[in-house]
Write an enzyme that holds these catalytic residues in place. Structure first.
Site, short mmCIF file in Angstrom:
data_model
loop_
_atom_site.label_atom_id
_atom_site.label_comp_id
_atom_site.label_asym_id
_atom_site.label_seq_id
_atom_site.Cartn_x
_atom_site.Cartn_y
_atom_site.Cartn_z
N LEU A 64 0.82 -1.21 0.00
CA LEU A 64 0.00 0.00 0.00
C LEU A 64 0.85 1.26 0.00
CD1 LEU A 64 -2.55 -1.17 2.73
CD2 LEU A 64 -2.75 -1.41 0.25
N TYR A 119 0.91 11.04 -12.00
CA TYR A 119 0.58 10.06 -10.96
C TYR A 119 0.09 8.76 -11.60
CZ TYR A 119 -2.04 7.97 -7.05
OH TYR A 119 -2.54 7.11 -6.11
N LYS A 123 1.66 4.92 -11.49
CA LYS A 123 0.88 3.75 -11.07
C LYS A 123 0.85 2.68 -12.16
CE LYS A 123 -0.62 4.61 -6.87
NZ LYS A 123 -0.24 3.72 -5.75
N ASN A 148 -12.29 6.50 -5.85
CA ASN A 148 -12.18 7.43 -4.73
C ASN A 148 -12.50 6.71 -3.42
OD1 ASN A 148 -12.00 10.29 -6.12
ND2 ASN A 148 -13.53 9.10 -7.25
N PRO A 310 -41.49 10.23 42.25
CA PRO A 310 -42.19 9.22 43.06
C PRO A 310 -43.69 9.51 43.20
CG PRO A 310 -40.09 9.79 44.07
CD PRO A 310 -40.28 10.74 42.93
N GLY A 311 -44.50 8.48 42.96
CA GLY A 311 -45.95 8.58 43.13
C GLY A 311 -46.70 9.28 42.03
#
Length: 400
Positions: A64, A119, A123, A148, A310-311
């Site tokens: 890579l 580039y 490659k 991409n 509560p309640g």
């Protein structure tokens, strides 16, 4: 299996090594009986001696390493062709004919807008070098031309428009879109990693290329990842803006399994700064406790949390069409329901020690009573549709 990864600290390398190490440590069992003994992580800070030793011992190579944006054009060939030559020569030195994968690029096609790419030429030269190595040694070579790429840990303002957009929008920085209609082919990093791990098992997808077009071919010279997405730049930015607004709208967009939206959202979140990783929710507080909406969706309703003192009794209303789930996660409660044309009361006693969901039935008035004299009652609530103040479909009526 001993695996050498060159460019291990780059975007793809970092993600691949993380998953390979998960397999090595027995944390990722989704790849069948694949066994990884060692992961050799080669990068710029590695030594020639390490490369020499790892090339001698490895059973598979992921190459890579490469240059994307050098200061000088000639560095493309040095970085993308020169190191590949060194790698292959070292393998030959030890007569190591293990499989070797090469990360190339769609630009190597030298077609269309890539026709005059330095580039791309570097490659392409790397590809031919690997094909020649395979012909000379008989080693299995896997040459991937990536479109991409995007995903977590991708470097913004470098070679990925998606990474740049995600980073800038997450950090409230400006973006520039010259042509929103430009369409990209996108490959998500997790899909690529799965493909590369498949290649370890001899399950790579092979193809030929007609320009930029993939032609699947089980006997093809090249390899490819079959899971990619096509989207226009304008569509990507629109999705990212929706993600950015989610903490204020609470609206979660549709993110179907394996969709671009799902993968893009994961990518976007990876660029959030610390101060945005936590955001406030509006609590509606009174003497009875509080009610807080957590999230809403366009088609699957909304989620909320209700805290009762509560309640306290809450609810005492009914709906024509809306339905809900009540899930007590802390405390003890009595949930009561009565069909509005009946005297029969349905009683459901629930508690956080045994979590259960209770349907609130359409046409039944219902309530929820905190049975404790000392502790708050915490209930998660889901409604099949977001609350609409213009048409609330909610009518007060005591259960008893």
């Amino acid at each position: 299996m001993k695996i050498l990864v060159t460019g291990a600290k780059g975007f793809v390398g970092k993600n691949l090594c993380a998953q390979l190490n998960n397999i090595r440590e027995g944390k990722a069992r989704c790849y069948g009986d694949l066994k990884v003994d060692d992961v050799y992580e080669y990068d710029l800070d590695s030594t020639p001696e390490q490369l020499d030793m790892w090339c001698r011992d490895c059973d598979f190579v992921f190459n890579l390493a490469g240059v994307n944006r050098p200061q000088n054009q000639e560095d493309f060939m040095n970085g993308n062709f020169g190191f590949a030559s060194t790698l292959l020569d070292t393998l030959k030195k030890y007569s190591n004919r293990c499989p070797v994968m090469l990360s190339s690029s769609a630009q190597a096609s030298l077609a269309g807008r890539f026709g005059n790419s330095e580039y791309g030429r570097s490659k392409k030269a790397g590809e031919e070098l690997f094909f020649g190595y395979s012909a000379e040694t008989g080693a299995r070579v896997l040459v991937y031309r990536f479109p991409n790429l995007f995903g977590k840990w991708c470097r913004p303002n470098y070679n990925s428009a998606v990474a740049t957009f995600c980073n800038n929008i997450a950090n409230d920085l400006p973006i520039q879109v010259n042509d929103p209609s430009v369409e990209l082919e996108l490959l998500y990093i997790d899909d690529l990693v799965d493909e590369m791990i498949g290649a370890l098992k001899g399950e790579e997808h092979r193809c030929e290329f007609n320009g930029l077009d993939v032609i699947p071919d089980s006997a093809g010279r090249y390899c490819y990842c079959p899971v990619t997405h096509h989207a226009k730049l304008g569509e990507i930015v629109e999705l990212l803006e929706t993600f950015r607004k989610q903490p204020s709208t609470l609206l979660m967009p549709e993110i179907p399994d394996n969709s671009l939206a799902k993968k893009l959202y994961s990518t976007y979140l990876s660029y959030l700064p610390k101060e945005k990783a936590m955001f406030p929710l509006k609590m509606n507080v009174d003497q009875r406790g509080s009610f807080t909406e957590l999230i809403r969706t366009a088609n699957c309703g909304q989620f909320s949390v209700n805290i009762s003192r509560p309640g306290i009794t809450k609810g005492q209303h009914w709906h024509n069409s809306k339905w809900e789930f009540f899930v007590v996660v802390s405390g003890r409660a009595l949930i009561q329901q009565r069909r509005i044309d009946s005297e029969e009361i349905l009683n459901f006693e629930v508690c956080g020690e045994k979590i259960q969901a209770v349907h609130m039935l359409p046409g039944y008035t219902h309530n929820i009573i905190n049975l404790s004299d000392t502790d708050d009652l915490v209930t998660l609530m889901w409604a099949n549709e977001p609350f609409n103040p213009e048409k609330p479909d909610t009518y007060f009526l005591p259960v008893e």
